[in-house]
Write a protein that holds these residues in place. Structure first.
Motif, PDB file in Angstrom:
ATOM      1  N   VAL A   5       0.812  -1.221   0.000  1.00 15.60           N
ATOM      2  CA  VAL A   5       0.000   0.000   0.000  1.00 15.60           C
ATOM      3  C   VAL A   5       0.844   1.270   0.000  1.00 15.60           C
ATOM      4  CG1 VAL A   5      -1.839  -1.161   1.292  1.00 15.60           C
ATOM      5  CG2 VAL A   5      -0.134   0.215   2.533  1.00 15.60           C
ATOM      6  N   VAL A   6       0.196   2.370  -0.348  1.00 18.03           N
ATOM      7  CA  VAL A   6       0.748   3.702  -0.142  1.00 18.03           C
ATOM      8  C   VAL A   6      -0.265   4.480   0.694  1.00 18.03           C
ATOM      9  CG1 VAL A   6       2.116   3.791  -2.252  1.00 18.03           C
ATOM     10  CG2 VAL A   6      -0.239   4.615  -2.259  1.00 18.03           C
ATOM     11  N   MET A   7       0.230   5.453   1.464  1.00 17.74           N
ATOM     12  CA  MET A   7      -0.641   6.271   2.307  1.00 17.74           C
ATOM     13  C   MET A   7      -0.275   7.733   2.116  1.00 17.74           C
ATOM     14  SD  MET A   7      -0.472   4.166   5.941  1.00 17.74           S
ATOM     15  CE  MET A   7      -0.538   2.367   5.981  1.00 17.74           C
ATOM     16  N   LEU A   8      -1.262   8.610   2.182  1.00 18.39           N
ATOM     17  CA  LEU A   8      -1.012  10.036   2.205  1.00 18.39           C
ATOM     18  C   LEU A   8      -2.149  10.728   2.938  1.00 18.39           C
ATOM     19  CD1 LEU A   8      -1.675  11.617  -1.311  1.00 18.39           C
ATOM     20  CD2 LEU A   8      -2.132   9.212  -0.822  1.00 18.39           C
ATOM     21  N   LEU A   9      -1.821  11.867   3.533  1.00 17.64           N
ATOM     22  CA  LEU A   9      -2.766  12.592   4.373  1.00 17.64           C
ATOM     23  C   LEU A   9      -3.102  13.934   3.741  1.00 17.64           C
ATOM     24  CD1 LEU A   9      -4.238  12.667   7.187  1.00 17.64           C
ATOM     25  CD2 LEU A   9      -2.215  13.914   8.025  1.00 17.64           C
ATOM     26  N   HIS A  10      -4.409  14.194   3.598  1.00 14.81           N
ATOM     27  CA  HIS A  10      -4.896  15.481   3.114  1.00 14.81           C
ATOM     28  C   HIS A  10      -5.310  16.321   4.325  1.00 14.81           C
ATOM     29  CE1 HIS A  10      -5.673  14.314  -1.243  1.00 14.81           C
ATOM     30  NE2 HIS A  10      -5.383  13.155  -0.671  1.00 14.81           N
ATOM     31  N   ARG A  11      -5.064  17.604   4.267  1.00 11.38           N
ATOM     32  CA  ARG A  11      -5.502  18.504   5.336  1.00 11.38           C
ATOM     33  C   ARG A  11      -6.134  19.733   4.695  1.00 11.38           C
ATOM     34  NH1 ARG A  11      -4.454  21.765  10.269  1.00 11.38           N
ATOM     35  NH2 ARG A  11      -6.239  23.147   9.972  1.00 11.38           N
ATOM     36  N   THR A  12      -7.349  20.072   5.120  1.00  6.21           N
ATOM     37  CA  THR A  12      -7.963  21.321   4.713  1.00  6.21           C
ATOM     38  C   THR A  12      -8.366  22.056   5.975  1.00  6.21           C
ATOM     39  OG1 THR A  12      -9.628  22.339   3.272  1.00  6.21           O
ATOM     40  CG2 THR A  12     -10.282  20.342   4.440  1.00  6.21           C
ATOM     41  N   TYR A  13      -9.202  23.078   5.858  1.00  2.00           N
ATOM     42  CA  TYR A  13      -9.427  23.953   7.009  1.00  2.00           C
ATOM     43  C   TYR A  13     -10.061  23.278   8.208  1.00  2.00           C
ATOM     44  CZ  TYR A  13     -14.279  24.422   5.378  1.00  2.00           C
ATOM     45  OH  TYR A  13     -15.573  24.178   4.983  1.00  2.00           O
ATOM     46  N   ASP A  14     -10.827  22.228   8.034  1.00  2.00           N
ATOM     47  CA  ASP A  14     -11.395  21.566   9.216  1.00  2.00           C
ATOM     48  C   ASP A  14     -11.445  20.056   9.101  1.00  2.00           C
ATOM     49  OD1 ASP A  14     -13.378  21.219   7.349  1.00  2.00           O
ATOM     50  OD2 ASP A  14     -15.014  21.974   8.593  1.00  2.00           O
ATOM     51  N   THR A  15     -10.690  19.510   8.163  1.00  4.69           N
ATOM     52  CA  THR A  15     -10.772  18.069   7.906  1.00  4.69           C
ATOM     53  C   THR A  15      -9.411  17.444   7.608  1.00  4.69           C
ATOM     54  OG1 THR A  15     -12.971  18.362   6.926  1.00  4.69           O
ATOM     55  CG2 THR A  15     -11.845  16.297   6.455  1.00  4.69           C
ATOM     56  N   TYR A  16      -9.195  16.266   8.179  1.00  6.63           N
ATOM     57  CA  TYR A  16      -8.091  15.398   7.777  1.00  6.63           C
ATOM     58  C   TYR A  16      -8.715  14.258   6.981  1.00  6.63           C
ATOM     59  CZ  TYR A  16      -5.240  17.471  11.556  1.00  6.63           C
ATOM     60  OH  TYR A  16      -4.564  18.317  12.384  1.00  6.63           O
ATOM     61  N   LEU A  17      -8.071  13.856   5.902  1.00  6.35           N
ATOM     62  CA  LEU A  17      -8.514  12.692   5.149  1.00  6.35           C
ATOM     63  C   LEU A  17      -7.302  11.832   4.835  1.00  6.35           C
ATOM     64  CD1 LEU A  17     -10.961  11.289   3.821  1.00  6.35           C
ATOM     65  CD2 LEU A  17     -10.237  12.322   1.671  1.00  6.35           C
ATOM     66  N   LEU A  18      -7.277  10.639   5.402  1.00  3.45           N
ATOM     67  CA  LEU A  18      -6.191   9.692   5.169  1.00  3.45           C
ATOM     68  C   LEU A  18      -6.592   8.758   4.038  1.00  3.45           C
ATOM     69  CD1 LEU A  18      -3.500   8.309   6.059  1.00  3.45           C
ATOM     70  CD2 LEU A  18      -4.910   6.872   7.564  1.00  3.45           C
ATOM     71  N   ARG A  19      -5.734   8.668   3.014  1.00  2.00           N
ATOM     72  CA  ARG A  19      -5.986   7.762   1.893  1.00  2.00           C
ATOM     73  C   ARG A  19      -4.975   6.638   1.934  1.00  2.00           C
ATOM     74  NH1 ARG A  19      -4.842  11.231  -2.887  1.00  2.00           N
ATOM     75  NH2 ARG A  19      -4.877   9.240  -3.957  1.00  2.00           N
ATOM     76  N   ILE A  20      -5.458   5.417   1.837  1.00  2.00           N
ATOM     77  CA  ILE A  20      -4.588   4.245   1.762  1.00  2.00           C
ATOM     78  C   ILE A  20      -4.981   3.484   0.501  1.00  2.00           C
ATOM     79  CG2 ILE A  20      -3.816   2.139   2.919  1.00  2.00           C
ATOM     80  CD1 ILE A  20      -4.718   3.347   5.564  1.00  2.00           C
ATOM     81  N   LEU A  21      -4.032   3.366  -0.426  1.00  2.00           N
ATOM     82  CA  LEU A  21      -4.327   2.779  -1.720  1.00  2.00           C
ATOM     83  C   LEU A  21      -3.461   1.550  -1.972  1.00  2.00           C
ATOM     84  CD1 LEU A  21      -4.278   6.057  -3.845  1.00  2.00           C
ATOM     85  CD2 LEU A  21      -6.246   5.008  -2.703  1.00  2.00           C
ATOM     86  N   GLY A  22      -4.025   0.550  -2.600  1.00  2.00           N
ATOM     87  CA  GLY A  22      -3.289  -0.663  -2.919  1.00  2.00           C
ATOM     88  C   GLY A  22      -2.382  -0.485  -4.120  1.00  2.00           C
ATOM     89  N   HIS A  23      -1.092  -0.741  -3.950  1.00  2.00           N
ATOM     90  CA  HIS A  23      -0.115  -0.771  -5.059  1.00  2.00           C
ATOM     91  C   HIS A  23      -0.190   0.425  -5.988  1.00  2.00           C
ATOM     92  CE1 HIS A  23       1.611  -4.891  -4.733  1.00  2.00           C
ATOM     93  NE2 HIS A  23       0.497  -5.146  -4.086  1.00  2.00           N
ATOM     94  N   ALA A  24      -0.410   1.620  -5.440  1.00  2.00           N
ATOM     95  CA  ALA A  24      -0.558   2.771  -6.317  1.00  2.00           C
ATOM     96  C   ALA A  24       0.768   3.413  -6.700  1.00  2.00           C
ATOM     97  CB  ALA A  24      -1.450   3.821  -5.647  1.00  2.00           C
ATOM     98  N   ALA A  25       1.827   3.065  -5.984  1.00  2.00           N
ATOM     99  CA  ALA A  25       3.139   3.626  -6.325  1.00  2.00           C
ATOM    100  C   ALA A  25       4.205   2.638  -5.885  1.00  2.00           C
ATOM    101  CB  ALA A  25       3.339   4.967  -5.642  1.00  2.00           C
ATOM    102  N   ALA A  26       5.424   2.842  -6.333  1.00  2.00           N
ATOM    103  CA  ALA A  26       6.502   1.933  -5.957  1.00  2.00           C
ATOM    104  C   ALA A  26       7.808   2.704  -5.802  1.00  2.00           C
ATOM    105  CB  ALA A  26       6.653   0.846  -7.013  1.00  2.00           C
TER     106      ALA A  26
END
Length: 244
Positions: free
Chosen positions: A223-244
Motif C-alpha cells: 500500500v501507499v498512504m497520504l494525508l490530506h488537510r484542509t481547514y477543518d478536515t483530515y482525510l487519510l488515503r490508503i491505496l493498494g499498489h498505487a506507487a513503488a
C-alpha cells in the motif's frame, strides 16, 4: 453532541478520483471528478490478514517512481500523481478489519453499494460514519476494485477532534500482510505535523481558510498512504499498489 463530519467537496473530489478508477491529477481540485462519502500505536506482533484467499490475482498497478514523489507536505496544486488503488492482496477483503474499526470507533457501516467511476468502470464501496461517543465526526469508505478484495481505504475526521490522530492511526493498522505498522505510525505523526504547519503557513499568506495541503507519500508493502488537510478536515488515503 456533534453531528457527523461534513467533508468539504474540494477535498473529497480529489480523494475519490484517486481512490476510485482514475488517477489523481495535477489539475485544480475544483475540476476533479465528483465526490463520494469517505466516510495507534503500532501493534507488537505482526498482523494476520483477514478474509479468505479467493485465488483472485492482484491487478497490475500504475506505477509512479518513488523518486518522483514529494518528500514533504505540499500544496494541493502540487499533489503527486500516484495512480488508482488496486487490489492490496489476493484474497484480502478487509472485512474483519472494517468490523473491528467500526466497533472500536462506533461507526455505522452501510451495506455495500456499486458505484460508477468517472472512467465508466464500476467499483464496490462500503461507507460508514460515526454514530455516538468518540465515533461522532468520523467517516470511512472502503473501495473494492474487483468488488471483493480491498483496494482503497479513506478515513476522515475533524481537525478539532482530540481523537483525530488516534482514529487515523487505527486506520493505518490494516491487517494486510506486508505493512510495517511501526513505520506507518511514525509517518502519520510526521505527516500530521507537516500538513498542519504548511496549512497554517499558506492560510496566513493567502488569508484563505479553505487552503488544502497534502503530505508526503508513504509506501509500505502492498500500500501507499497520504494525508490530506484542509481547514477543518483530515482525510487519510490508503491505496493498494498505487506507487513503488
Amino acid at each position: 453532541m456533534r453531528t457527523a463530519l461534513r467533508v468539504p467537496v474540494v477535498l473529497m473530489a480529489v480523494a475519490i478520483g484517486a481512490a476510485g478508477a482514475v488517477s489523481c491529477s495535477r489539475s485544480a481540485p475544483e475540476k476533479t471528478a465528483a465526490s463520494e462519502r469517505p466516510t495507534a500505536a503500532a501493534p507488537k506482533a505482526a498482523a494476520t490478514p483477514s478474509g479468505t484467499p479467493s485465488g483472485t490475482p492482484a491487478e497490475t498497478p500504475t506505477v509512479t517512481p518513488a523518486t518522483d514523489l514529494p518528500k514533504h507536505a505540499v500544496a494541493g496544486k502540487d499533489r503527486p500523481s500516484i495512480g488508482a488503488g488496486v487490489t492490496m492482496a489476493g484474497g484480502y477483503t478487509g472485512k474483519d478489519f472494517l468490523s473491528r474499526l467500526a466497533k472500536d470507533w462506533k461507526l455505522n457501516l452501510d451495506k455495500p453499494v456499486k458505484q460508477e467511476m468517472p472512467n465508466g468502470k464500476m467499483r464496490t464501496y462500503i461507507h460508514g460514519r460515526g454514530g455516538t461517543g468518540s465515533g461522532t465526526g468520523t467517516t470511512v469508505s472502503a473501495g473494492f476494485a474487483d468488488h471483493t478484495n480491498l483496494s482503497s481505504l479513506l478515513c476522515g475526521t475533524g481537525t478539532d477532534k482530540s481523537s483525530a490522530l488516534d482514529f487515523l492511526a487505527a486506520c493505518t493498522e490494516l491487517d494486510v500482510a506486508g505493512i510495517d505498522h511501526a513505520k506507518a505510525s511514525s509517518w502519520l505523526e510526521q505527516a500530521k505535523r507537516e500538513t498542519d504547519s504548511l496549512y497554517k503557513e499558506r492560510a496566513a499568506e493567502t488569508k484563505n481558510k479553505k487552503e488544502y495541503v497534502v503530505s508526503e507519500v508513504f509506501t509500505s508493502g502492498p500500500v501507499v498512504m497520504l494525508l490530506h488537510r484542509t481547514y477543518d478536515t483530515y482525510l487519510l488515503r490508503i491505496l493498494g499498489h498505487a506507487a513503488a
